[in-house]
Scaffold this active site. Structure first.
Site, short mmCIF file in Angstrom:
data_model
loop_
_atom_site.label_atom_id
_atom_site.label_comp_id
_atom_site.label_asym_id
_atom_site.label_seq_id
_atom_site.Cartn_x
_atom_site.Cartn_y
_atom_site.Cartn_z
N GLU A 1 59.56 29.28 11.81
CA GLU A 1 60.28 30.56 11.84
C GLU A 1 59.89 31.25 13.14
O GLU A 1 58.84 30.97 13.71
CB GLU A 1 59.87 31.42 10.64
N LYS B 1 49.93 31.68 21.01
CA LYS B 1 50.58 30.92 19.93
C LYS B 1 50.46 29.41 20.09
O LYS B 1 50.41 28.68 19.11
CB LYS B 1 52.04 31.33 19.83
N SER C 1 46.65 39.04 24.31
CA SER C 1 47.33 37.96 23.58
C SER C 1 48.49 37.31 24.32
O SER C 1 48.78 36.14 24.09
CB SER C 1 47.79 38.46 22.21
C1 LIG Z 1 53.35 36.78 18.21
C2 LIG Z 1 52.51 37.62 19.04
C3 LIG Z 1 51.61 38.56 18.49
C4 LIG Z 1 51.51 38.83 17.01
O1 LIG Z 1 51.16 37.77 16.21
P1 LIG Z 1 49.68 37.62 15.59
O2 LIG Z 1 49.83 36.49 14.62
O3 LIG Z 1 49.35 38.91 14.91
O4 LIG Z 1 48.76 37.31 16.69
C5 LIG Z 1 50.77 39.25 19.35
N1 LIG Z 1 50.85 39.10 20.69
C6 LIG Z 1 51.72 38.22 21.26
C7 LIG Z 1 51.74 38.10 22.74
C8 LIG Z 1 52.58 37.46 20.45
O5 LIG Z 1 53.43 36.60 21.05
#
Ligand SMILES: *Cc1c(COP(=O)(O)O)cnc(C)c1O
Length: 394
Positions: free
Chosen positions: A113, A91, A378
């Site tokens: 948000e 993020k 992610s």
């Molecule tokens: C917020 C988040 C997501 C989901 O958000 P996307 O916009 O779909 O990437 C996925 N993995 C993690 C670790 C997150 O913090």
């Protein structure tokens, strides 16, 4: 040549996208639309953005060949380590970029948000870094569930405002942020995923594209080829997937797999598998696929992971689904938990629950021994320890 996976001049990916906004927001959105590409492509922005990504965020993130995971599934499986970024997920790539854009536009007040609090923390972080005023809208229920992230945001100097309407979760926090934005159009809405009115989805995708930009040269170094056979990413709103896919959209031989949260099962009534359950509609300023009832009212999504618990997907993903450029799969809560434990035990990496959904499709695939697979890792799982421990004991 322009990719068909970039929006047209009105912000449409195929039939999806656009900017469905009240008139009061028009000047603000138009100002951003008129400037964002020029700012992002400017030498000055690129220099500042790349320098912060390197020295503040800790990029490039490693591309790691997970040997034991590869052995288990019979393929070459690489993990793109977004979990190693400052604040623990992808993020921050977006918030670092957007805060620089906000500054270029002379904005001093930032709103955002957040669901689980990850985007709220990443926004509060860059606001502290730049000395800008930060207000984060968060559902009342999420404020209770995600106390450590609320504490982090407050320590970073952000004001956290509770959204008390509807289900008191992410969609309600987004409604509240948009309501505040309409009343205070001079604020900069630092949106957390590839959702919202044009140009937000395209802007966020461009800022997350650093993930696949690095993947290309890292794969070249490690395998001799820029392209993997398959890329897998989880999808909430779709920003980490957009970043991991971005530089491969037009390389049709690269298989793109988007993984949604099935919750208790796609047909259980407790799910967030938007592409399977949704229909075309408008949410948070753009035309996309969303979960709705016969009257067009939003159906509450459910997933064990707060970051995937969203009733829509961004318009780019609706288009990737409709055009079949990406294959959409899903994983249940239980499958995600199992995958998280597996990665922890065999690679020593505790993934975020969101990420665990991407890992959970490995057993459902027909992998071959020469296949090169990249999974976008992610985020890290520290924030999910309580849930993991509860299931360990169960
Ligand atoms: C917020 C988040 C997501 C989901 O958000 P996307 O916009 O779909 O990437 C996925 N993995 C993690 C670790 C997150 O913090």
């Amino acid at each position: 040549m322009k990719s068909k996976f970039q929006p047209d001049k009105n912000g449409y990916f195929g039939q999806f996208g656009g900017a469905f906004i009240p008139e009061l927001l028009y000047p603000n959105v138009k100002e951003l639309e008129d400037n964002y590409i020029q700012i992002i492509e400017s030498e000055e922005f690129q220099k500042e953005y790349k320098s912060l990504l390197k020295d503040y965020v800790g990029r490039p993130t490693p591309l790691y060949l997970a040997k034991r995971l590869s052995q288990k599934y019979g393929a070459h499986i690489y993990l793109k380590r977004e979990d190693l970024n400052h604040t623990g997920a992808h993020k921050v790539n977006n918030t670092v970029g957007q805060i620089l854009i906000a500054k270029k536009l002379g904005k001093t007040k930032i709103i955002a948000e957040t669901g689980a609090g990850q985007h709220g923390v990443a926004t509060a972080t860059v606001c502290a870094l730049m000395g800008l005023d930060c207000t984060v809208f968060m559902g009342e229920k999420d404020i209770e569930r995600q106390a450590p992230n609320v504490a982090r945001m407050k320590m970073l100097g952000a004001k956290v405002v509770a959204a008390t309407s509807g289900s008191k979760t992410l969609k309600d926090a987004t409604n509240e942020a948009i309501r505040y934005w309409i009343q205070n159009p001079e604020t900069f809405y630092l949106i957390g995923s590839v959702v919202g009115p044009h140009p937000h989805p395209d802007m966020v995708a461009r800022l997350q594209a650093i993930i696949s930009e690095e993947m290309k040269w890292q794969l070249k170094e490690k395998t001799g080829k820029e392209n993997p056979d398959t890329i897998i990413a989880c999808v909430g709103g779709g920003s980490n997937a957009a970043g991991a896919f971005y530089h491969y959209f037009d390389d049709e031989e690269v298989e793109l797999i988007a993984v949604e949260a099935a919750g208790l099962g796609v047909s259980s009534g407790e799910s967030a598998a938007t592409s399977q359950l949704g229909e075309v509609g408008i949410i948070h300023g753009s035309k996309t696929i969303l979960m709705q009832d016969d009257y067009g009212q939003i159906v509450e999504p459910y997933s064990i992971s707060a970051g995937l618990d969203y009733p829509g997907v961004g318009p780019l993903h609706a288009y990737l689904y409709e055009s079949k450029r990406a294959k959409f799969m899903n994983a249940t809560d239980q499958e995600a938990l199992t995958a998280a434990y597996e990665l922890t035990k065999i690679e020593g990496i505790i993934p975020a629950l969101e990420t665990a959904h991407a890992l959970a499709v490995l057993p459902k695939m027909d992998l071959t021994k020469d296949q090169v697979v990249v999974i976008n890792l992610s985020g890290r799982g520290d924030k999910d320890l309580e849930i993991y421990i509860k299931h360990l004991e169960a």
